[in-house]
Enzyme design. Structure first.
Site: not given
Ligand code: NAI
Length: 462
Positions: A177, A179-180, A267-268, A309, A441
Protein backbone atom coordinates in the site's frame (compact mmCIF):
# COMPACT_ATOMS: atom_id res chain seq x y z
CA UNK A 1 35.36 9.84 -31.26
CA UNK A 2 33.78 12.95 -29.86
CA UNK A 3 35.21 14.64 -26.78
CA UNK A 4 32.72 15.90 -24.22
CA UNK A 5 32.90 17.94 -21.06
CA UNK A 6 30.04 15.85 -19.66
CA UNK A 7 28.34 12.60 -20.62
CA UNK A 8 25.18 11.81 -18.69
CA UNK A 9 24.12 8.15 -18.57
CA UNK A 10 20.33 7.93 -18.50
CA UNK A 11 17.72 10.39 -19.74
CA UNK A 12 15.13 10.25 -16.95
CA UNK A 13 14.20 13.43 -15.03
CA UNK A 14 17.60 13.37 -13.28
CA UNK A 15 19.66 12.76 -16.41
CA UNK A 16 17.91 14.98 -18.96
CA UNK A 17 17.70 17.91 -16.54
CA UNK A 18 21.42 17.51 -15.68
CA UNK A 19 22.25 17.44 -19.41
CA UNK A 20 20.21 20.58 -20.16
CA UNK A 21 21.74 22.50 -17.24
CA UNK A 22 25.28 21.40 -18.27
CA UNK A 23 24.63 22.66 -21.81
CA UNK A 24 23.16 25.93 -20.52
CA UNK A 25 26.34 26.43 -18.50
CA UNK A 26 28.45 26.12 -21.64
CA UNK A 27 29.61 22.51 -21.27
CA UNK A 28 29.73 20.25 -24.33
CA UNK A 29 27.26 17.58 -23.33
CA UNK A 30 25.93 14.21 -24.46
CA UNK A 31 23.31 11.96 -22.91
CA UNK A 32 23.25 8.17 -23.31
CA UNK A 33 19.86 6.50 -23.55
CA UNK A 34 19.09 2.93 -24.65
CA UNK A 35 15.30 3.22 -24.75
CA UNK A 36 13.74 4.25 -28.05
CA UNK A 37 12.48 7.46 -26.49
CA UNK A 38 13.96 9.90 -23.98
CA UNK A 39 12.53 10.56 -20.52
CA UNK A 40 13.31 7.36 -18.61
CA UNK A 41 10.85 5.53 -16.37
CA UNK A 42 9.01 8.73 -15.40
CA UNK A 43 7.92 9.77 -18.89
CA UNK A 44 7.65 6.34 -20.51
CA UNK A 45 6.29 3.96 -17.87
CA UNK A 46 5.85 5.93 -14.65
CA UNK A 47 4.69 9.36 -13.52
CA UNK A 48 3.31 10.65 -16.81
CA UNK A 49 1.33 7.65 -18.14
CA UNK A 50 -0.10 6.93 -14.67
CA UNK A 51 -1.26 10.56 -14.41
CA UNK A 52 -3.04 10.24 -17.76
CA UNK A 53 -4.94 7.17 -16.52
CA UNK A 54 -5.64 8.84 -13.17
CA UNK A 55 -7.05 11.87 -14.99
CA UNK A 56 -9.24 9.81 -17.34
CA UNK A 57 -10.59 7.55 -14.60
CA UNK A 58 -11.25 10.56 -12.34
CA UNK A 59 -13.35 12.15 -15.10
CA UNK A 60 -15.39 8.93 -15.25
CA UNK A 61 -15.83 9.00 -11.48
CA UNK A 62 -17.04 12.61 -11.64
CA UNK A 63 -19.50 11.77 -14.42
CA UNK A 64 -20.86 8.79 -12.50
CA UNK A 65 -21.06 10.39 -9.08
CA UNK A 66 -21.37 14.16 -9.37
CA UNK A 67 -22.70 15.21 -12.78
CA UNK A 68 -26.38 14.52 -12.01
CA UNK A 69 -26.11 16.50 -8.74
CA UNK A 70 -25.10 19.56 -10.77
CA UNK A 71 -27.96 19.11 -13.20
CA UNK A 72 -25.81 17.50 -15.88
CA UNK A 73 -28.03 14.64 -16.95
CA UNK A 74 -27.77 11.95 -19.58
CA UNK A 75 -26.05 8.63 -20.05
CA UNK A 76 -22.82 8.16 -18.08
CA UNK A 77 -19.84 7.62 -20.40
CA UNK A 78 -18.72 4.04 -20.94
CA UNK A 79 -15.06 3.08 -21.03
CA UNK A 80 -13.30 2.47 -24.33
CA UNK A 81 -10.12 0.98 -22.85
CA UNK A 82 -8.25 0.90 -26.17
CA UNK A 83 -8.89 4.62 -26.64
CA UNK A 84 -7.90 5.38 -23.05
CA UNK A 85 -4.58 3.58 -23.62
CA UNK A 86 -4.13 5.45 -26.91
CA UNK A 87 -4.70 8.76 -25.09
CA UNK A 88 -2.11 7.73 -22.50
CA UNK A 89 0.39 6.79 -25.25
CA UNK A 90 -0.21 10.11 -26.97
CA UNK A 91 0.58 11.96 -23.73
CA UNK A 92 3.79 9.92 -23.40
CA UNK A 93 4.73 10.73 -27.00
CA UNK A 94 4.19 14.46 -26.56
CA UNK A 95 6.40 14.50 -23.47
CA UNK A 96 9.23 12.31 -24.78
CA UNK A 97 9.36 14.27 -28.04
CA UNK A 98 9.47 17.43 -25.95
CA UNK A 99 12.75 16.24 -24.38
CA UNK A 100 14.13 15.43 -27.83
CA UNK A 101 13.30 19.00 -28.88
CA UNK A 102 15.01 20.40 -25.77
CA UNK A 103 18.13 18.31 -26.50
CA UNK A 104 18.30 19.72 -30.02
CA UNK A 105 17.67 23.26 -28.79
CA UNK A 106 20.51 22.95 -26.27
CA UNK A 107 22.83 21.10 -28.72
CA UNK A 108 23.00 17.98 -26.56
CA UNK A 109 24.00 14.82 -28.43
CA UNK A 110 21.80 11.81 -27.78
CA UNK A 111 24.10 8.76 -27.81
CA UNK A 112 21.65 5.96 -28.60
CA UNK A 113 22.35 2.67 -26.84
CA UNK A 114 23.22 1.36 -23.38
CA UNK A 115 26.27 2.98 -21.86
CA UNK A 116 29.08 1.61 -19.71
CA UNK A 117 32.19 3.13 -18.18
CA UNK A 118 35.27 1.14 -19.20
CA UNK A 119 37.53 3.57 -17.29
CA UNK A 120 37.26 7.02 -15.72
CA UNK A 121 36.91 9.60 -18.48
CA UNK A 122 35.42 7.20 -21.02
CA UNK A 123 31.89 6.07 -21.87
CA UNK A 124 31.24 3.13 -24.18
CA UNK A 125 28.00 3.05 -26.18
CA UNK A 126 27.73 0.06 -28.53
CA UNK A 127 31.15 -0.25 -30.14
CA UNK A 128 32.02 3.42 -29.77
CA UNK A 129 34.04 4.85 -26.90
CA UNK A 130 33.61 8.55 -26.13
CA UNK A 131 35.83 10.78 -24.01
CA UNK A 132 34.21 12.69 -21.19
CA UNK A 133 35.92 14.91 -18.64
CA UNK A 134 32.97 14.26 -16.35
CA UNK A 135 30.40 11.47 -16.24
CA UNK A 136 27.06 11.68 -14.47
CA UNK A 137 25.37 8.33 -13.77
CA UNK A 138 21.61 8.82 -13.72
CA UNK A 139 20.58 5.23 -14.38
CA UNK A 140 17.47 5.25 -12.19
CA UNK A 141 15.71 2.32 -10.58
CA UNK A 142 13.66 -0.78 -11.37
CA UNK A 143 10.74 -2.48 -9.63
CA UNK A 144 11.86 -4.89 -6.93
CA UNK A 145 9.74 -7.99 -6.41
CA UNK A 146 9.55 -10.39 -3.49
CA UNK A 147 11.11 -13.84 -3.22
CA UNK A 148 8.64 -16.45 -4.50
CA UNK A 149 7.00 -14.07 -6.96
CA UNK A 150 7.70 -14.23 -10.66
CA UNK A 151 6.73 -11.18 -12.68
CA UNK A 152 5.36 -11.98 -16.17
CA UNK A 153 3.96 -8.44 -16.80
CA UNK A 154 0.67 -10.06 -17.89
CA UNK A 155 -0.98 -11.60 -14.84
CA UNK A 156 1.64 -10.72 -12.23
CA UNK A 157 2.68 -7.20 -13.10
CA UNK A 158 4.76 -4.26 -11.91
CA UNK A 159 3.62 -0.71 -12.60
CA UNK A 160 4.98 -1.13 -16.16
CA UNK A 161 2.60 -4.00 -16.98
CA UNK A 162 -0.26 -2.35 -15.11
CA UNK A 163 -0.12 0.56 -17.57
CA UNK A 164 -0.70 -1.66 -20.60
CA UNK A 165 -3.12 -4.40 -19.49
CA UNK A 166 -5.00 -5.78 -22.51
CA UNK A 167 -8.31 -5.42 -20.68
CA UNK A 168 -9.67 -4.01 -17.44
CA UNK A 169 -9.48 -6.86 -14.91
CA UNK A 170 -12.50 -7.93 -12.84
CA UNK A 171 -10.37 -8.38 -9.77
CA UNK A 172 -6.92 -7.04 -8.93
CA UNK A 173 -4.76 -7.72 -5.90
CA UNK A 174 -2.26 -4.99 -5.10
CA UNK A 175 0.72 -6.07 -2.99
CA UNK A 176 2.02 -3.06 -1.05
CA UNK A 177 0.00 0.00 0.00
CA UNK A 178 2.65 2.50 -1.11
CA UNK A 179 2.46 5.22 -3.74
CA UNK A 180 2.35 2.98 -6.83
CA UNK A 181 -0.16 0.51 -5.39
CA UNK A 182 -2.60 3.21 -4.31
CA UNK A 183 -2.35 5.33 -7.47
CA UNK A 184 -2.81 2.40 -9.87
CA UNK A 185 -5.24 0.65 -7.51
CA UNK A 186 -7.36 3.84 -7.64
CA UNK A 187 -7.28 3.88 -11.45
CA UNK A 188 -8.63 0.34 -11.75
CA UNK A 189 -11.09 0.71 -8.88
CA UNK A 190 -12.65 3.73 -10.66
CA UNK A 191 -12.81 1.71 -13.88
CA UNK A 192 -14.86 -0.96 -12.13
CA UNK A 193 -12.22 -3.45 -10.97
CA UNK A 194 -12.57 -4.97 -7.50
CA UNK A 195 -9.29 -3.95 -5.86
CA UNK A 196 -7.85 -5.64 -2.74
CA UNK A 197 -4.67 -4.20 -1.26
CA UNK A 198 -2.43 -6.41 0.90
CA UNK A 199 0.06 -4.49 3.05
CA UNK A 200 2.78 -5.84 5.35
CA UNK A 201 2.57 -3.00 7.89
CA UNK A 202 -0.44 -2.01 10.01
CA UNK A 203 -0.98 1.26 8.15
CA UNK A 204 -0.95 2.33 4.52
CA UNK A 205 1.72 4.65 3.04
CA UNK A 206 4.53 4.00 5.54
CA UNK A 207 6.36 7.07 6.80
CA UNK A 208 3.46 9.41 6.23
CA UNK A 209 1.84 11.49 9.00
CA UNK A 210 -0.41 9.15 11.04
CA UNK A 211 -3.54 11.31 10.85
CA UNK A 212 -3.23 11.52 7.08
CA UNK A 213 -2.74 7.74 6.84
CA UNK A 214 -6.00 7.10 8.71
CA UNK A 215 -8.08 9.63 6.76
CA UNK A 216 -6.58 8.46 3.47
CA UNK A 217 -7.43 4.81 4.16
CA UNK A 218 -11.02 5.72 5.12
CA UNK A 219 -11.52 7.75 1.93
CA UNK A 220 -10.08 5.02 -0.29
CA UNK A 221 -12.32 2.45 1.41
CA UNK A 222 -15.31 4.70 0.73
CA UNK A 223 -14.30 4.59 -2.94
CA UNK A 224 -14.39 0.77 -2.84
CA UNK A 225 -10.76 -0.28 -2.28
CA UNK A 226 -10.37 -3.07 0.29
CA UNK A 227 -7.39 -3.42 2.60
CA UNK A 228 -5.77 -6.36 4.38
CA UNK A 229 -3.12 -4.85 6.65
CA UNK A 230 -0.44 -6.56 8.73
CA UNK A 231 -0.15 -9.30 6.11
CA UNK A 232 3.05 -10.70 4.65
CA UNK A 233 2.68 -12.07 1.13
CA UNK A 234 4.37 -15.46 0.86
CA UNK A 235 3.91 -16.43 -2.77
CA UNK A 236 1.91 -15.89 -5.94
CA UNK A 237 0.90 -18.84 -8.14
CA UNK A 238 -0.06 -17.67 -11.57
CA UNK A 239 -1.58 -19.41 -14.57
CA UNK A 240 -2.26 -17.76 -17.95
CA UNK A 241 -5.25 -15.78 -16.73
CA UNK A 242 -5.48 -16.09 -12.92
CA UNK A 243 -3.32 -15.80 -9.86
CA UNK A 244 -3.53 -17.01 -6.28
CA UNK A 245 -1.83 -14.94 -3.60
CA UNK A 246 -0.85 -16.63 -0.35
CA UNK A 247 -0.26 -14.40 2.66
CA UNK A 248 0.21 -14.74 6.42
CA UNK A 249 -1.44 -12.43 8.94
CA UNK A 250 1.32 -11.19 11.19
CA UNK A 251 -0.87 -11.09 14.34
CA UNK A 252 -1.51 -14.87 14.48
CA UNK A 253 0.64 -16.33 11.69
CA UNK A 254 -2.50 -17.76 10.02
CA UNK A 255 -2.21 -18.47 6.31
CA UNK A 256 -4.79 -17.25 3.78
CA UNK A 257 -5.21 -17.13 0.02
CA UNK A 258 -6.89 -14.70 -2.36
CA UNK A 259 -7.57 -15.04 -6.11
CA UNK A 260 -7.47 -12.37 -8.79
CA UNK A 261 -7.15 -11.86 -12.55
CA UNK A 262 -4.18 -9.55 -12.09
CA UNK A 263 -1.69 -9.07 -9.25
CA UNK A 264 0.19 -5.76 -9.06
CA UNK A 265 3.47 -6.07 -7.19
CA UNK A 266 4.27 -2.61 -5.80
CA UNK A 267 6.63 -3.36 -2.94
CA UNK A 268 9.26 -0.77 -3.75
CA UNK A 269 12.01 -0.11 -6.28
CA UNK A 270 15.75 -0.68 -6.24
CA UNK A 271 18.63 1.18 -7.91
CA UNK A 272 19.36 0.09 -11.47
CA UNK A 273 23.10 -0.04 -12.16
CA UNK A 274 23.44 -3.25 -14.22
CA UNK A 275 26.02 -3.28 -16.98
CA UNK A 276 27.63 0.07 -16.13
CA UNK A 277 30.89 -1.55 -15.04
CA UNK A 278 30.87 0.14 -11.63
CA UNK A 279 32.39 -2.90 -9.86
CA UNK A 280 35.45 -2.94 -12.09
CA UNK A 281 35.92 0.79 -11.51
CA UNK A 282 35.89 0.22 -7.75
CA UNK A 283 32.95 2.58 -7.21
CA UNK A 284 31.68 2.29 -3.65
CA UNK A 285 28.13 1.07 -3.25
CA UNK A 286 25.86 0.91 -0.17
CA UNK A 287 24.42 -2.38 1.09
CA UNK A 288 21.14 -1.43 -0.62
CA UNK A 289 22.84 -1.25 -4.00
CA UNK A 290 22.96 2.55 -4.16
CA UNK A 291 25.98 4.37 -5.57
CA UNK A 292 27.72 6.22 -2.74
CA UNK A 293 28.51 9.90 -3.36
CA UNK A 294 29.87 12.84 -1.39
CA UNK A 295 27.81 15.97 -0.76
CA UNK A 296 28.61 17.14 -4.31
CA UNK A 297 27.31 13.94 -5.94
CA UNK A 298 30.84 12.76 -6.78
CA UNK A 299 31.62 9.08 -6.30
CA UNK A 300 34.92 7.88 -4.86
CA UNK A 301 36.27 7.95 -8.45
CA UNK A 302 37.14 11.51 -9.48
CA UNK A 303 35.06 12.83 -12.37
CA UNK A 304 32.28 10.24 -11.96
CA UNK A 305 29.12 11.59 -10.38
CA UNK A 306 25.75 9.96 -9.61
CA UNK A 307 22.26 11.40 -9.04
CA UNK A 308 18.62 10.35 -8.67
CA UNK A 309 17.15 6.94 -7.84
CA UNK A 310 20.51 5.17 -8.07
CA UNK A 311 21.84 7.07 -5.01
CA UNK A 312 20.52 7.56 -1.47
CA UNK A 313 17.26 9.42 -0.70
CA UNK A 314 13.63 9.29 -1.78
CA UNK A 315 13.04 7.85 -5.26
CA UNK A 316 11.26 10.90 -6.64
CA UNK A 317 11.58 12.48 -10.07
CA UNK A 318 11.82 16.01 -8.64
CA UNK A 319 14.55 15.04 -6.17
CA UNK A 320 16.49 13.64 -9.14
CA UNK A 321 15.87 16.85 -11.13
CA UNK A 322 17.17 19.01 -8.30
CA UNK A 323 20.26 16.84 -7.99
CA UNK A 324 20.74 16.97 -11.76
CA UNK A 325 20.75 20.78 -11.79
CA UNK A 326 22.96 21.06 -8.72
CA UNK A 327 25.44 18.45 -9.97
CA UNK A 328 25.73 20.28 -13.31
CA UNK A 329 26.43 23.50 -11.43
CA UNK A 330 29.13 21.84 -9.32
CA UNK A 331 30.81 20.49 -12.48
CA UNK A 332 30.67 23.99 -14.00
CA UNK A 333 32.44 25.36 -10.91
CA UNK A 334 29.37 26.89 -9.30
CA UNK A 335 27.77 26.21 -5.92
CA UNK A 336 25.11 23.55 -6.57
CA UNK A 337 22.87 22.84 -3.61
CA UNK A 338 19.83 20.69 -2.75
CA UNK A 339 17.81 21.29 0.41
CA UNK A 340 16.86 17.73 1.31
CA UNK A 341 14.70 18.99 4.19
CA UNK A 342 12.21 20.57 1.78
CA UNK A 343 11.39 17.91 -0.80
CA UNK A 344 7.64 17.47 -1.21
CA UNK A 345 6.00 14.08 -1.68
CA UNK A 346 2.71 13.70 -3.52
CA UNK A 347 0.29 10.84 -4.13
CA UNK A 348 -1.92 11.63 -7.11
CA UNK A 349 -5.06 9.82 -6.01
CA UNK A 350 -8.33 11.63 -5.43
CA UNK A 351 -8.13 13.34 -3.07
CA UNK A 352 -4.43 13.99 -3.50
CA UNK A 353 -2.04 13.59 -0.61
CA UNK A 354 1.02 15.81 -0.18
CA UNK A 355 3.63 16.36 2.47
CA UNK A 356 6.81 18.26 3.15
CA UNK A 357 9.15 18.33 6.13
CA UNK A 358 8.58 16.48 9.38
CA UNK A 359 5.61 14.36 10.41
CA UNK A 360 4.05 14.73 13.85
CA UNK A 361 5.43 11.29 14.75
CA UNK A 362 8.98 12.39 13.84
CA UNK A 363 8.67 15.57 15.91
CA UNK A 364 7.40 13.58 18.90
CA UNK A 365 10.25 11.11 18.59
CA UNK A 366 12.78 13.94 18.39
CA UNK A 367 11.25 15.52 21.52
CA UNK A 368 10.48 18.76 19.66
CA UNK A 369 8.19 21.37 21.18
CA UNK A 370 5.66 21.88 18.39
CA UNK A 371 2.13 23.09 17.72
CA UNK A 372 -0.44 21.94 15.18
CA UNK A 373 -2.65 24.10 13.00
CA UNK A 374 -5.34 22.13 11.20
CA UNK A 375 -8.12 23.13 8.84
CA UNK A 376 -10.72 20.90 7.20
CA UNK A 377 -11.73 21.42 3.56
CA UNK A 378 -15.33 21.27 4.92
CA UNK A 379 -14.80 24.93 5.82
CA UNK A 380 -13.61 25.88 2.32
CA UNK A 381 -16.32 27.24 0.04
CA UNK A 382 -14.59 26.33 -3.21
CA UNK A 383 -14.04 22.73 -2.10
CA UNK A 384 -17.72 22.39 -1.18
CA UNK A 385 -18.81 23.68 -4.59
CA UNK A 386 -16.52 21.19 -6.31
CA UNK A 387 -17.51 18.08 -4.29
CA UNK A 388 -13.97 18.08 -2.88
CA UNK A 389 -14.47 18.86 0.80
CA UNK A 390 -12.90 15.61 2.12
CA UNK A 391 -9.57 16.08 3.86
CA UNK A 392 -7.56 18.74 5.66
CA UNK A 393 -4.40 20.84 5.80
CA UNK A 394 -2.14 20.30 8.80
CA UNK A 395 0.78 22.59 9.52
CA UNK A 396 3.35 21.77 12.17
CA UNK A 397 5.30 24.71 13.61
CA UNK A 398 7.86 25.18 16.35
CA UNK A 399 6.03 26.13 19.55
CA UNK A 400 8.55 28.79 20.53
CA UNK A 401 9.67 30.30 17.23
CA UNK A 402 6.53 29.58 15.11
CA UNK A 403 8.85 28.38 12.30
CA UNK A 404 7.14 25.88 9.98
CA UNK A 405 8.55 22.37 10.44
CA UNK A 406 6.26 20.34 8.21
CA UNK A 407 2.94 20.26 6.40
CA UNK A 408 0.56 17.47 5.46
CA UNK A 409 -2.37 17.91 3.12
CA UNK A 410 -5.04 15.49 2.03
CA UNK A 411 -7.56 17.14 -0.23
CA UNK A 412 -8.17 18.72 -3.63
CA UNK A 413 -5.02 19.80 -5.51
CA UNK A 414 -2.89 18.94 -2.46
CA UNK A 415 0.06 18.33 -4.78
CA UNK A 416 -0.08 21.95 -5.92
CA UNK A 417 -1.08 23.52 -2.60
CA UNK A 418 1.97 22.06 -0.85
CA UNK A 419 4.32 24.33 -2.78
CA UNK A 420 3.46 27.57 -1.05
CA UNK A 421 4.49 25.84 2.16
CA UNK A 422 7.69 24.57 0.48
CA UNK A 423 8.57 28.14 -0.51
CA UNK A 424 7.74 29.35 2.99
CA UNK A 425 10.01 26.69 4.48
CA UNK A 426 12.83 27.56 2.05
CA UNK A 427 12.65 31.12 3.36
CA UNK A 428 12.52 29.93 7.00
CA UNK A 429 9.02 31.40 7.36
CA UNK A 430 6.85 31.24 10.44
CA UNK A 431 3.24 30.05 10.36
CA UNK A 432 2.28 33.68 11.02
CA UNK A 433 4.06 34.75 7.79
CA UNK A 434 1.71 32.44 5.87
CA UNK A 435 -1.30 33.53 7.91
CA UNK A 436 -0.59 37.21 7.19
CA UNK A 437 -0.33 36.63 3.44
CA UNK A 438 -3.50 37.60 1.59
CA UNK A 439 -4.99 34.56 -0.20
CA UNK A 440 -7.51 35.01 -2.99
CA UNK A 441 -11.10 33.97 -2.34
CA UNK A 442 -12.52 31.52 -3.20
CA UNK A 443 -9.54 29.16 -3.61
CA UNK A 444 -8.38 25.88 -2.13
CA UNK A 445 -5.28 27.80 -1.00
CA UNK A 446 -7.34 29.56 1.63
CA UNK A 447 -7.34 26.24 3.51
CA UNK A 448 -3.53 26.52 3.78
CA UNK A 449 -3.83 30.03 5.20
CA UNK A 450 -6.52 28.88 7.63
CA UNK A 451 -4.27 26.06 8.88
CA UNK A 452 -1.54 28.66 9.40
CA UNK A 453 -4.04 30.87 11.27
CA UNK A 454 -4.89 27.83 13.40
CA UNK A 455 -1.24 27.75 14.53
CA UNK A 456 -1.89 31.18 16.09
CA UNK A 457 -5.13 32.75 17.34
CA UNK A 458 -7.35 30.40 15.38
CA UNK A 459 -8.84 29.70 11.94
CA UNK A 460 -11.75 31.90 10.91
CA UNK A 461 -14.01 29.41 9.15
CA UNK A 462 -13.88 26.57 11.70
P1 NAI B 1 6.69 2.04 -1.60
O1 NAI B 1 7.99 1.88 -0.91
O2 NAI B 1 6.02 3.37 -1.67
O3 NAI B 1 5.63 1.04 -0.93
C1 NAI B 1 5.84 -0.37 -0.87
C2 NAI B 1 4.88 -0.97 0.13
O4 NAI B 1 4.95 -2.40 0.03
C3 NAI B 1 5.20 -0.61 1.57
O5 NAI B 1 4.03 -0.13 2.18
C4 NAI B 1 5.65 -1.94 2.17
O6 NAI B 1 5.37 -2.05 3.55
C5 NAI B 1 4.87 -2.95 1.33
N1 NAI B 1 5.40 -4.31 1.32
C6 NAI B 1 6.69 -4.68 1.22
N2 NAI B 1 6.80 -6.03 1.26
C7 NAI B 1 5.54 -6.55 1.39
C8 NAI B 1 4.99 -7.88 1.49
N3 NAI B 1 5.75 -8.96 1.48
N4 NAI B 1 3.65 -8.01 1.61
C9 NAI B 1 2.86 -6.91 1.65
N5 NAI B 1 3.33 -5.64 1.54
C10 NAI B 1 4.66 -5.45 1.42
O7 NAI B 1 6.92 1.42 -3.05
P2 NAI B 1 6.16 1.60 -4.43
O8 NAI B 1 4.74 2.00 -4.23
O9 NAI B 1 6.44 0.34 -5.18
O10 NAI B 1 6.92 2.82 -5.11
C11 NAI B 1 8.30 2.71 -5.44
C12 NAI B 1 8.98 4.04 -5.48
O11 NAI B 1 8.50 4.82 -6.55
C13 NAI B 1 8.76 4.83 -4.21
O12 NAI B 1 10.02 5.30 -3.76
C14 NAI B 1 7.88 5.96 -4.62
O13 NAI B 1 8.19 7.15 -3.91
C15 NAI B 1 8.18 6.12 -6.11
N6 NAI B 1 6.97 6.61 -6.78
C16 NAI B 1 6.54 7.89 -6.54
C17 NAI B 1 5.39 8.35 -7.10
C18 NAI B 1 4.92 9.73 -6.76
O14 NAI B 1 5.73 10.53 -6.31
N7 NAI B 1 3.64 10.07 -6.96
C19 NAI B 1 4.56 7.53 -8.01
C20 NAI B 1 5.10 6.21 -8.16
C21 NAI B 1 6.26 5.80 -7.58
Amino acid sequence: MAQYDVIVIGSGPGGYVAAIRCAQLGLKTACVEGRETLGGTCLNVGCIPSKALLHASHQLHEAEHNFAKMGLKGKSPSVDWKQMLAYKDDVIGQNTKGIEFLFKKNKIDWLKGWGSIPEAGKVKVGEEVHDAKNIIVASGSEASSLPGIEIDEKVVVTSTGALTLPKIPKKMIVIGAGVIGLELGSVYSRLGTEVEVIEFLDAITPGMDGEVQKTFQKLLQKQGLKFTLGAAVQSVDASKSKAKVTYKLRKDDSEHTMDADVVLVSTGRRPYTDGLGLDALGIEMSQRGQIKTDSHWQTNVKGIYAIGDCIDGPMLAHKAEDEGMACAEVIAGKAGHVNYGVIPGVIYTHPEVANVGQTEEQLKEAGRNYKVGKFSFMGNGRAKANFAADGFVKILADKNTDRILGAHIIGPMAGDLIHEICVAMEFGASAEDLALTCHAHPTYSEAVREAALACGDGAIHM
